[in-house]
Every structure is written in structure tokens, then in C-alpha cells.
Design a protein around this motif. Structure first.
Motif, PDB file in Angstrom:
ATOM      1  N   MET A 114     120.835  14.626  17.346  1.00  0.00           N
ATOM      2  CA  MET A 114     119.917  14.585  18.487  1.00  0.00           C
ATOM      3  C   MET A 114     118.710  13.686  18.219  1.00  0.00           C
ATOM      4  O   MET A 114     118.147  13.124  19.147  1.00  0.00           O
ATOM      5  N   ALA A 115     118.306  13.588  16.947  1.00  0.00           N
ATOM      6  CA  ALA A 115     117.158  12.756  16.591  1.00  0.00           C
ATOM      7  C   ALA A 115     117.237  12.420  15.108  1.00  0.00           C
ATOM      8  O   ALA A 115     117.707  13.230  14.306  1.00  0.00           O
ATOM      9  N   GLU A 116     116.772  11.216  14.799  1.00  0.00           N
ATOM     10  CA  GLU A 116     116.749  10.769  13.405  1.00  0.00           C
ATOM     11  C   GLU A 116     115.405  10.128  13.100  1.00  0.00           C
ATOM     12  O   GLU A 116     114.697   9.677  13.999  1.00  0.00           O
ATOM     13  N   GLY A 117     115.069  10.078  11.806  1.00  0.00           N
ATOM     14  CA  GLY A 117     113.882   9.373  11.338  1.00  0.00           C
ATOM     15  C   GLY A 117     112.601   9.865  11.974  1.00  0.00           C
ATOM     16  O   GLY A 117     112.361  11.068  12.097  1.00  0.00           O
ATOM     17  N   ALA A 118     111.795   8.913  12.413  1.00  0.00           N
ATOM     18  CA  ALA A 118     110.480   9.235  12.981  1.00  0.00           C
ATOM     19  C   ALA A 118     110.604  10.107  14.227  1.00  0.00           C
ATOM     20  O   ALA A 118     109.744  10.952  14.478  1.00  0.00           O
ATOM     21  N   GLU A 119     111.673   9.913  15.012  1.00  0.00           N
ATOM     22  CA  GLU A 119     111.843  10.736  16.216  1.00  0.00           C
ATOM     23  C   GLU A 119     112.055  12.200  15.856  1.00  0.00           C
ATOM     24  O   GLU A 119     111.505  13.089  16.506  1.00  0.00           O
ATOM     25  N   ALA A 120     112.820  12.484  14.806  1.00  0.00           N
ATOM     26  CA  ALA A 120     113.041  13.869  14.373  1.00  0.00           C
ATOM     27  C   ALA A 120     111.720  14.501  13.946  1.00  0.00           C
ATOM     28  O   ALA A 120     111.416  15.643  14.303  1.00  0.00           O
ATOM     29  N   ALA A 121     110.932  13.752  13.202  1.00  0.00           N
ATOM     30  CA  ALA A 121     109.628  14.258  12.757  1.00  0.00           C
ATOM     31  C   ALA A 121     108.698  14.464  13.951  1.00  0.00           C
ATOM     32  O   ALA A 121     108.006  15.497  14.042  1.00  0.00           O
ATOM     33  N   HIS A 122     108.687  13.508  14.878  1.00  0.00           N
ATOM     34  CA  HIS A 122     107.817  13.607  16.063  1.00  0.00           C
ATOM     35  C   HIS A 122     108.205  14.797  16.942  1.00  0.00           C
ATOM     36  O   HIS A 122     107.339  15.556  17.388  1.00  0.00           O
ATOM     37  N   LEU A 123     109.512  14.990  17.201  1.00  0.00           N
ATOM     38  CA  LEU A 123     109.957  16.114  18.032  1.00  0.00           C
ATOM     39  C   LEU A 123     109.634  17.444  17.366  1.00  0.00           C
ATOM     40  O   LEU A 123     109.255  18.410  18.044  1.00  0.00           O
ATOM     41  N   SER A 124     109.755  17.508  16.054  1.00  0.00           N
ATOM     42  CA  SER A 124     109.430  18.740  15.329  1.00  0.00           C
ATOM     43  C   SER A 124     107.940  19.042  15.422  1.00  0.00           C
ATOM     44  O   SER A 124     107.531  20.176  15.673  1.00  0.00           O
ATOM     45  N   GLU A 125     107.124  18.018  15.249  1.00  0.00           N
ATOM     46  CA  GLU A 125     105.671  18.167  15.355  1.00  0.00           C
ATOM     47  C   GLU A 125     105.280  18.595  16.770  1.00  0.00           C
ATOM     48  O   GLU A 125     104.441  19.486  16.953  1.00  0.00           O
ATOM     49  N   ALA A 126     105.880  17.995  17.769  1.00  0.00           N
ATOM     50  CA  ALA A 126     105.588  18.337  19.173  1.00  0.00           C
ATOM     51  C   ALA A 126     106.024  19.767  19.480  1.00  0.00           C
ATOM     52  O   ALA A 126     105.327  20.483  20.214  1.00  0.00           O
ATOM     53  N   ALA A 127     107.161  20.198  18.941  1.00  0.00           N
ATOM     54  CA  ALA A 127     107.628  21.570  19.174  1.00  0.00           C
ATOM     55  C   ALA A 127     106.647  22.576  18.592  1.00  0.00           C
ATOM     56  O   ALA A 127     106.343  23.599  19.219  1.00  0.00           O
ATOM     57  N   LEU A 128     106.131  22.293  17.405  1.00  0.00           N
ATOM     58  CA  LEU A 128     105.163  23.199  16.794  1.00  0.00           C
ATOM     59  C   LEU A 128     103.856  23.216  17.585  1.00  0.00           C
ATOM     60  O   LEU A 128     103.283  24.287  17.827  1.00  0.00           O
ATOM     61  N   ALA A 129     103.399  22.058  18.020  1.00  0.00           N
ATOM     62  CA  ALA A 129     102.179  22.001  18.841  1.00  0.00           C
ATOM     63  C   ALA A 129     102.371  22.784  20.138  1.00  0.00           C
ATOM     64  O   ALA A 129     101.480  23.527  20.569  1.00  0.00           O
ATOM     65  N   GLY A 130     103.549  22.640  20.768  1.00  0.00           N
ATOM     66  CA  GLY A 130     103.838  23.394  21.985  1.00  0.00           C
ATOM     67  C   GLY A 130     103.871  24.888  21.742  1.00  0.00           C
ATOM     68  O   GLY A 130     103.355  25.672  22.551  1.00  0.00           O
ATOM     69  N   LEU A 131     104.478  25.304  20.628  1.00  0.00           N
ATOM     70  CA  LEU A 131     104.512  26.736  20.303  1.00  0.00           C
ATOM     71  C   LEU A 131     103.103  27.265  20.080  1.00  0.00           C
ATOM     72  O   LEU A 131     102.745  28.323  20.596  1.00  0.00           O
ATOM     73  N   LYS A 132     102.285  26.534  19.336  1.00  0.00           N
ATOM     74  CA  LYS A 132     100.907  26.975  19.081  1.00  0.00           C
ATOM     75  C   LYS A 132     100.132  27.124  20.391  1.00  0.00           C
ATOM     76  O   LYS A 132      99.380  28.082  20.567  1.00  0.00           O
ATOM     77  N   ALA A 133     100.335  26.193  21.315  1.00  0.00           N
ATOM     78  CA  ALA A 133      99.658  26.268  22.621  1.00  0.00           C
ATOM     79  C   ALA A 133     100.136  27.491  23.404  1.00  0.00           C
ATOM     80  O   ALA A 133      99.329  28.194  24.019  1.00  0.00           O
ATOM     81  N   ARG A 134     101.452  27.766  23.377  1.00  0.00           N
ATOM     82  CA  ARG A 134     101.976  28.935  24.102  1.00  0.00           C
ATOM     83  C   ARG A 134     101.497  30.235  23.472  1.00  0.00           C
ATOM     84  O   ARG A 134     101.151  31.182  24.179  1.00  0.00           O
ATOM     85  N   VAL A 135     101.452  30.296  22.144  1.00  0.00           N
ATOM     86  CA  VAL A 135     100.962  31.499  21.477  1.00  0.00           C
ATOM     87  C   VAL A 135      99.499  31.737  21.858  1.00  0.00           C
ATOM     88  O   VAL A 135      99.112  32.858  22.193  1.00  0.00           O
ATOM     89  N   ALA A 136      98.703  30.682  21.841  1.00  0.00           N
ATOM     90  CA  ALA A 136      97.293  30.813  22.226  1.00  0.00           C
ATOM     91  C   ALA A 136      97.165  31.279  23.677  1.00  0.00           C
ATOM     92  O   ALA A 136      96.347  32.153  23.989  1.00  0.00           O
ATOM     93  N   ARG A 137      97.997  30.721  24.560  1.00  0.00           N
ATOM     94  CA  ARG A 137      97.949  31.107  25.976  1.00  0.00           C
ATOM     95  C   ARG A 137      98.330  32.577  26.142  1.00  0.00           C
ATOM     96  O   ARG A 137      97.678  33.316  26.871  1.00  0.00           O
ATOM     97  N   PHE A 138      99.380  33.017  25.438  1.00  0.00           N
ATOM     98  CA  PHE A 138      99.829  34.402  25.592  1.00  0.00           C
ATOM     99  C   PHE A 138      98.984  35.395  24.803  1.00  0.00           C
ATOM    100  O   PHE A 138      99.091  36.599  25.025  1.00  0.00           O
ATOM    101  N   ASP A 139      98.149  34.911  23.911  1.00  0.00           N
ATOM    102  CA  ASP A 139      97.199  35.802  23.236  1.00  0.00           C
ATOM    103  C   ASP A 139      96.087  36.224  24.187  1.00  0.00           C
ATOM    104  O   ASP A 139      95.386  37.192  23.943  1.00  0.00           O
ATOM    105  N   SER A 140      95.919  35.512  25.283  1.00  0.00           N
ATOM    106  CA  SER A 140      94.910  35.852  26.278  1.00  0.00           C
ATOM    107  C   SER A 140      95.420  37.000  27.156  1.00  0.00           C
ATOM    108  O   SER A 140      96.551  36.960  27.647  1.00  0.00           O
TER     109      SER A 140
END
Length: 180
Positions: A114-140
Motif C-alpha cells: 500500500m505504501a513504500e519508503g517516505a510514503e509509508a513513514a508519512h502515512l504512519s505519522e499522519a495516522a498517529l497525529a489523527g489518533l492523537k487528535a481524536r483521543v483529545a477530542r473524545f477526552d472532552s
């Protein structure tokens, strides 16, 4: 035969294979520490990074589902590897995110990267950022927990908690309670 050939090609690269390894990453969130865990079907560590593989007997999620976060297993596993690593490796860059479909029929299997190289790293980083944002939103306390956030991915039976949210009652009848 297909799987044996797949294994020979993968192992020829000189990799360290980890099977069903549990990974975890804890990060700070508004309501306190949040721990993300993943049990990876397979991680292949090389001298340059890690490949994350998920084996399936059913359908493989689409690239769009992976990239939009509706299928976050590979990307979040990649994020844990990048941030915390495994128990024995330390942090390692995700360099490949691959689904392996094994069915043993006319088409015995397929590996879909599905992804290789920099794209794999970027998608992984974006997924973690999205999860952190959702956790923060649902902590409210002001954030509602919706039963049908993405109904297009729910299948025919809806969610496990529809009865608690009275989804079918509102969906079929509509309006407010007591309204005709």
C-alpha cells in the motif's frame, strides 16, 4: 506453492522476521496517558527500516481506506515502530506497508504493498497525529459518541451498540420521542 515463493523472495532480502509481536506506545492526552497497542501479523526488520505485513483471508482494504484512516492497522503499527520501536529493536522507520491475501483458490494469494519508503513513514505519522487528535477530542466531556460515524463501512447489521443509542427507532420512525 505461492506462499513458499513469497517467503523465499521476502527472506532473500536478509531480514529479521517478527511474527505476532505486540507493540505499544503511550502518549499524553488531555485526560491522562493513552496507550496504543498493536499485534502485528509480521514485521520484517532490515538494515534500513521495517516492513509491516498484515495477512488476510478475506478482502484487502483499499488504498483509499488506508490513506483516509478507515483501515489504520498498518499505519498505526508503523507509527508505533517509528516512535517506540519493539521490545528489542528501538525506534525504526516504517518503509513498507503491505497486505498479504492468502486464499488457496484459483488465485492462491497476492501481496499488495500500500505504501513504500517516505510514503509509508508519512502515512504512519499522519495516522498517529489523527489518533492523537481524536483521543483529545473524545477526552472532552462535550464530545458526543456517535453510533453511526461511517455507515458505509458498517455492513448490513449496524453497530454493536445501536440498541443503546436507539438508532433503529430514530432511523425508522424519525423525529423526537412521542412525535407522530
Amino acid at each position: 506453492r505461492w506462499l513458499a515463493g513469497f517467503e523465499m523472495r521476502r527472506r532473500a532480502r536478509g531480514i529479521d522476521i517478527r511474527v505476532e509481536e505486540t507493540l505499544s506506545l503511550t502518549f499524553e492526552a488531555p485526560a491522562g496517558p493513552f496507550t496504543l497497542t498493536a499485534k502485528a501479523d509480521r514485521i520484517e526488520l532490515s538494515s534500513t527500516g521495517a516492513a509491516v505485513l498484515d495477512f488476510k483471508t478475506g478482502q484487502i482494504p483499499s488504498a483509499k481506506q488506508l490513506k483516509t484512516g478507515f483501515s489504520p492497522q498498518l499505519t498505526l503499527t508503523g507509527a508505533i515502530l517509528a516512535e517506540a520501536g519493539s521490545k528489542t529493536s528501538g525506534p525504526v522507520e516504517p518503509e513498507e506497508l503491505t497486505y498479504v491475501r492468502v486464499v488457496g483458490r484459483k488465485v492462491p494469494g497476492e501481496a499488495k504493498t500500500m505504501a513504500e519508503g517516505a510514503e509509508a513513514a508519512h502515512l504512519s505519522e499522519a495516522a498517529l497525529a489523527g489518533l492523537k487528535a481524536r483521543v483529545a477530542r473524545f477526552d472532552s466531556e462535550r464530545t458526543p459518541y456517535l453510533s453511526w460515524v461511517a455507515p458505509q463501512f458498517m455492513g448490513n447489521f449496524g453497530g454493536n451498540y445501536d440498541h443503546l443509542a436507539r438508532v433503529w427507532e430514530w432511523h425508522v420512525v424519525g423525529g423526537e420521542e412521542g412525535e407522530t
